[in-house]
Design an enzyme around this catalytic site. Structure first.
Site, PDB file in Angstrom:
ATOM      1  CB  SER A 176      -0.943   0.007   1.202  1.00  0.00           C
ATOM      2  OG  SER A 176      -0.216  -0.031   2.421  1.00  0.00           O
ATOM      3  CG  HIS A 204      -3.830  -1.921  -1.693  1.00  0.00           C
ATOM      4  ND1 HIS A 204      -4.331  -0.641  -1.800  1.00  0.00           N
ATOM      5  CD2 HIS A 204      -3.582  -2.112  -0.366  1.00  0.00           C
ATOM      6  CE1 HIS A 204      -4.361  -0.082  -0.609  1.00  0.00           C
ATOM      7  NE2 HIS A 204      -3.914  -0.947   0.284  1.00  0.00           N
ATOM      8  CE  LYS A 235      -7.013  -0.910   0.581  1.00  0.00           C
ATOM      9  NZ  LYS A 235      -7.865  -0.859   1.785  1.00  0.00           N
TER      10      LYS A 235
END
Length: 391
Positions: A176, A204, A235
């Site tokens: 991240s 992610h 996300k």
């Protein structure tokens, strides 16, 4: 910590909790008097305003109310929670999936239950705070290996001897802070030779990597060697919640052993409904991923051409490494004044202890918005160069 916080609060804005006064779209908002491009969210596929997601959430809100008021173990497992687990299991081609209230809780719930005081965990030094906290919760012996250094992982596993065969290896698909990817093929090869179990946090990378958007393991063709996948709905799926997916026949035992699963209220029906619609969009609209990567490459190349120190490879996460914390705050505030919001990350949360600003691009950004972000950075290039020269 109090003094460090006070030092960073001398600017015009609060770097520890920016007040976003209005959300205008997936890519624009208002901070005080500044209309800004939102280039600091994790809204990778731009689905937070997707009509199907909003309609599904609104319908669930009307039909099932605002919340479950109970944990998954008690009254908080609705039919929609079970349906989402089945849909995620089909998506990941895994035997079973467990849905948690957040991605953070998912890591706590899985790792904390699996790795106890008699167990060994080997984790990448740059792993997310939730992974570190999960290891503390379970009480396992923690051995860190250097970030993205498969050779260092192998050295440490060899020192364990036979104990390596039951160790738990923890890495992330995309990290991240720097936006780089784990050397998963090399790690899988080590696991095949020395043993161990492999958990990959694809928070992610779901919706970002892989032919079908399943993450780095799919991208590299090593899904069969990954024992557990964890991730988040906050996300690419544009809502909130978390999950763990596995082929292991005893995966469901975690429902009886995972404290965050047992003692945390379950995700609201509206969030679950939104995630189900977003998952359908992820599966049926590959053009979202294509636009995301086009935007990511445009921003990465633009900032690289300006001479900024950025992450090691193109990614929807594009960090810009700066100097001192004070310089980082000033740079971040100047970007907002120029109409661009990015994440300010202070040294406590960054590799190497330097301040950085982190850009996150979305499929919803237009090429024109990406160019405006680049131009805002170009306007601050001289101060940034001075800061980096002194770093």
């Amino acid at each position: 910590m109090a003094q460090a916080r006070a030092d960073l609060m001398q600017g015009r804005l609060n770097p520890f909790g920016t007040r976003i006064d209005e959300i205008l779209s997936p890519t624009e908002g208002r901070i005080g008097d500044h209309r800004v491009i939102l280039a600091g969210t994790n809204n990778y596929l731009g689905l937070t305003f997707d009509p199907d997601c909003i309609q599904a959430a609104q319908q669930a809100l009307e039909d099932q109310g605002t919340g479950t008021t109970g944990s998954r173990m008690a009254n908080g497992s609705y039919g929609s929670h079970m349906a989402l687990e089945a849909e995620l299991a089909d998506f990941f081609a895994r035997r079973s999936v467990i849905v948690f209230s957040t991605g953070y809780m998912g890591n706590l719930g899985v790792i904390g239950a699996l790795a106890g005081p008699e167990d060994i965990v080997l984790l990448d030094a740059d792993c997310h705070a939730s992974i570190y906290d999960a290891c503390k919760l379970g009480g396992a012996q923690v051995i860190r290996f250097r970030h993205n250094d498969a050779a260092d992982l192998e050295r440490r596993m060899r020192r364990l001897g036979e104990r390596a065969r039951t160790a738990l290896i923890l890495v992330e698909g995309i990290y991240s802070m720097l936006g780089d990817q784990a050397p998963l093929r090399e790690i899988v090869e080590i696991k095949q030779r020395l043993g161990g179990y492999l958990l990959v946090d694809e928070a992610h990378s779901v919706g970002v990597l892989g032919t079908h958007g399943r993450g780095l393991a799919e991208e590299l063709g090593v899904e069969a060697e990954v024992d557990i996948v964890t991730g988040t709905f906050s996300k690419s799926l544009g809502a909130i919640g978390g999950f763990a997916a596995s082929h292991h026949p005893d995966m469901d035992l975690l429902r009886c052993a995972s404290r965050p699963y047992i003692f945390t209220a379950s995700p609201s029906p509206s969030a679950i409904a939104s995630v189900r619609a977003a998952l359908q969009a992820l599966r049926s609209r590959p053009e979202l991923r294509e636009r995301l990567w086009s935007n990511a490459r445009q921003l990465y190349r633009g900032l690289a051409a300006l001479g900024y120190r950025i992450g090691p490879q193109p990614s929807p996460i594009v960090p810009v490494l700066l100097g001192s914390p004070e310089e980082g705050v000033a740079f971040w505030e100047n970007l907002i004044e120029r109409g661009v919001y990015v994440n300010l990350v202070p040294p406590l949360a960054t590799p190497g202890g330097q301040a950085l600003v982190r850009c996150s691009v979305s499929a919803a950004h237009t090429p024109e918005q990406i160019e405006r972000i680049i131009q805002a950075f170009a306007a601050l290039r001289a101060p940034a160069a001075k800061a980096m020269a002194g770093a």
